[in-house]
Design an enzyme around this catalytic site. Structure first.
Site, PDB file in Angstrom:
ATOM      1  N   LYS A 151     -25.620  -2.033  32.225  1.00  0.00           N
ATOM      2  CA  LYS A 151     -25.198  -0.795  31.798  1.00  0.00           C
ATOM      3  C   LYS A 151     -24.415  -1.855  31.107  1.00  0.00           C
ATOM      4  O   LYS A 151     -24.111  -1.181  29.535  1.00  0.00           O
ATOM      5  CB  LYS A 151     -24.805  -0.630  32.531  1.00  0.00           C
ATOM      6  CG  LYS A 151     -23.527   0.990  32.015  1.00  0.00           C
ATOM      7  CD  LYS A 151     -23.115   2.296  32.514  1.00  0.00           C
ATOM      8  CE  LYS A 151     -22.283   1.801  33.934  1.00  0.00           C
ATOM      9  NZ  LYS A 151     -21.475   2.149  32.983  1.00  0.00           N
ATOM     10  N   ASP A 169     -25.602   5.417  31.953  1.00  0.00           N
ATOM     11  CA  ASP A 169     -23.693   5.707  33.491  1.00  0.00           C
ATOM     12  C   ASP A 169     -24.607   7.375  34.221  1.00  0.00           C
ATOM     13  O   ASP A 169     -25.213   7.633  34.054  1.00  0.00           O
ATOM     14  CB  ASP A 169     -23.231   5.948  32.529  1.00  0.00           C
ATOM     15  CG  ASP A 169     -22.326   7.493  31.449  1.00  0.00           C
ATOM     16  OD1 ASP A 169     -23.713   7.605  31.403  1.00  0.00           O
ATOM     17  OD2 ASP A 169     -21.473   7.517  31.267  1.00  0.00           O
TER      18      ASP A 169
END
Length: 245
Positions: A151, A169
């Site tokens: 991420k 997220d």
């Protein structure tokens, strides 16, 4: 959308990791039609033509540090701590020289500050030793740095280098599943699903639009459907169409 809209003397030969289910099957599909997806992102683009990350930074290195610090913390909380930190150290060399103790003191208001300070100094040293002090424009190289996962690497690639990556997220995961845009059981499944369905013309900014929509409108506990610009396209039910009084 409104703003902010080892054991043994000999090493065992490593076996290659099997492909993930998502990569093998590609079974994530959108509940929205191509036309609906195009309309969804057209509305986001009209509401926020130039979306930006809310993490303060001055270069790719400070962005990388801010992203690492943002794990399990709010962007606003990170920004409060990094202002003074980045004035002291805005390069890997300066951050490594600053040292773990001073970095820890600077970010003490951020959750998990001990581990994060250690990672920030370690990744700074790694950048100096392995990359000439330059943040690499490569996901694998980024993920090899301490404290950097997929991420975080995707955020840096998108924001610093303009690559159409999507960092999933909690906000993007929620929005993709609620709306039916790219439902999936894992962040990777959602990421791959979004890569398949987001029209190319919207790919660069999709990351930001979805995060900001989830942060300010499609909230976890009480989604504010009454002011959502894609409410008629969204598959989420039941919707909260009237603002609570």
């Amino acid at each position: 959308m409104e703003k902010p809209c080892v054991a043994g003397s000999r090493k065992a030969k490593a076996r290659p990791k099997p492909a993930t289910k998502e990569k093998r099957t590609g079974d994530t599909s959108s509940l929205l039609s191509a036309e609906e997806i195009g309309e969804l992102f057209s509305r986001f683009a009209a509401a926020m033509p130039d979306p930006r990350t809310e993490l303060d930074h001055v270069n790719p290195f400070t962005l990388l540090v801010a992203v690492v610090l943002s794990a399990q913390a709010t962007d606003a909380g990170v920004n409060k701590a990094t202002g003074a930190l980045f004035r002291q150290a805005d390069t890997p060399e300066k951050m490594a020289a600053l040292g773990e103790e001073k970095v820890r003191d600077a970010i003490r208001t951020i959750g998990l500050f001990n581990t994060k300070a250690k990672n920030v100094v370690a990744l700074s040293k790694a950048l100096v030793e392995n990359h000439g002090g330059v943040v690499p424009q490569d996901r694998d190289a980024l993920e090899s740095l301490p404290g950097v996962g997929r991420k975080s690497a995707n955020v840096v690639l998108n924001v610093a280098f303009g690559e159409p990556t999507i960092a999933v997220d909690t906000h993007i995961f929620r929005v993709a599943n609620r709306t039916g845009l790219a439902p999936g059981k894992t962040p990777l499944a959602v990421e791959l699903g979004l890569e398949r369905v987001v029209p190319a013309r919207f790919a660069l900014n999709a990351h930001h639009w979805l995060i900001l929509h989830g942060r300010y409108v499609c909230k976890a506990r009480k989604p504010e459907c009454w002011r959502c610009i894609i409410v008629d396209l969204c598959r989420f039910a039941p919707k909260t169409l009237v603002e609570p009084v």
